[in-house]
Design an enzyme around this catalytic site. Sequence first.
Site, PDB file in Angstrom:
ATOM      1  N   GLU A  11       0.811  -1.221   0.000  1.00 11.28           N
ATOM      2  CA  GLU A  11       0.000   0.000   0.000  1.00 11.28           C
ATOM      3  C   GLU A  11       0.848   1.276   0.000  1.00 11.28           C
ATOM      4  OE1 GLU A  11      -4.060  -1.432   2.237  1.00 11.28           O
ATOM      5  OE2 GLU A  11      -2.292  -1.197   3.486  1.00 11.28           O
ATOM      6  N   ASP A 196     -11.667  -7.002  -2.250  1.00 11.86           N
ATOM      7  CA  ASP A 196     -12.605  -8.115  -2.016  1.00 11.86           C
ATOM      8  C   ASP A 196     -13.933  -7.485  -1.622  1.00 11.86           C
ATOM      9  OD1 ASP A 196     -10.747  -7.738   0.566  1.00 11.86           O
ATOM     10  OD2 ASP A 196     -12.766  -8.262   1.237  1.00 11.86           O
TER      11      ASP A 196
HETATM   12  N1  ADE Z   1      -8.973  -4.880   3.894  1.00 10.99           N
HETATM   13  C1  ADE Z   1      -9.215  -5.414   2.697  1.00 10.99           C
HETATM   14  N2  ADE Z   1     -10.256  -6.256   2.733  1.00 10.99           N
HETATM   15  C2  ADE Z   1     -10.692  -6.256   4.017  1.00 10.99           C
HETATM   16  C3  ADE Z   1     -11.723  -6.937   4.698  1.00 10.99           C
HETATM   17  N3  ADE Z   1     -12.500  -7.795   4.069  1.00 10.99           N
HETATM   18  N4  ADE Z   1     -11.877  -6.694   6.026  1.00 10.99           N
HETATM   19  C4  ADE Z   1     -11.068  -5.829   6.663  1.00 10.99           C
HETATM   20  N5  ADE Z   1     -10.066  -5.169   6.062  1.00 10.99           N
HETATM   21  C5  ADE Z   1      -9.873  -5.373   4.760  1.00 10.99           C
END
Ligand code: ADE
Length: 230
Positions: A11, A196
Amino acid sequence: MIGIIGAMASEVDGLKAKMSDCKTETISGIDFCSGIIGESEVVVAQAGVGKVNAAVTAQTMILHYGVDAVINIGVAGGIEPSLKIGDIVVADRVVEHDMDTTAVGDEPGFITGIDRVYMDCDKVISDLIFESANEAGVHTIRGTIASGDIFVAEDSVRNRISEQFNAYAAEMEGAAIGHVCTMNKVPFAVLRAMSDCANDDSHVDFPTFAEAAAKKSIEIISIFLGKGVK
Ligand code: ADE
């Protein structure tokens, strides 16, 4: 000077690579790289994952570097139904979805001390980040980002966060940075690319898409830093 915080190497490393006149100081075990990116004086740090790491990093940027604003970049799990992997959320406010003193009569997410549930992002900076995301040609929406010390990888948890806070995305640092900045009266913003959808597929999607999503957030913040905000 603008402080930029990400949790993971993917990141921030691509952003640090764009820095000229880079000086590194290590404080509390965290590397702070200060220099110039685009038209802006910046300090960039990889905080590590979670709210405490993010809070220590934000407070250090404020006290040691005297930053004028803090921006949190990186990846998140998309909650708002239109979001697809690779899309962007620019926060207009943040909330700590795991702050819970409801047993003593408070609202979910209520933070005693600053006495609120939601922390507002700086509108001028967030508008410019939104504009930068649009210039990058990425589907971008604005709304609440929820943070907690939980990687959200279950539909039931995602649904709870969505219903309680109308959150558009979940991650693990933005609201901690917002909390520290609110306490110190320092403007802040949060930019997240979806790796996601914070659901039962996240354990597969996150490792597959996190790196590409992180690159997108770096691309957008680089466009923003070219706009000459101090
Ligand atoms: N960062 C990226 N995806 C995430 C998720 N599903 N829960 C918490 N932090 C995240």
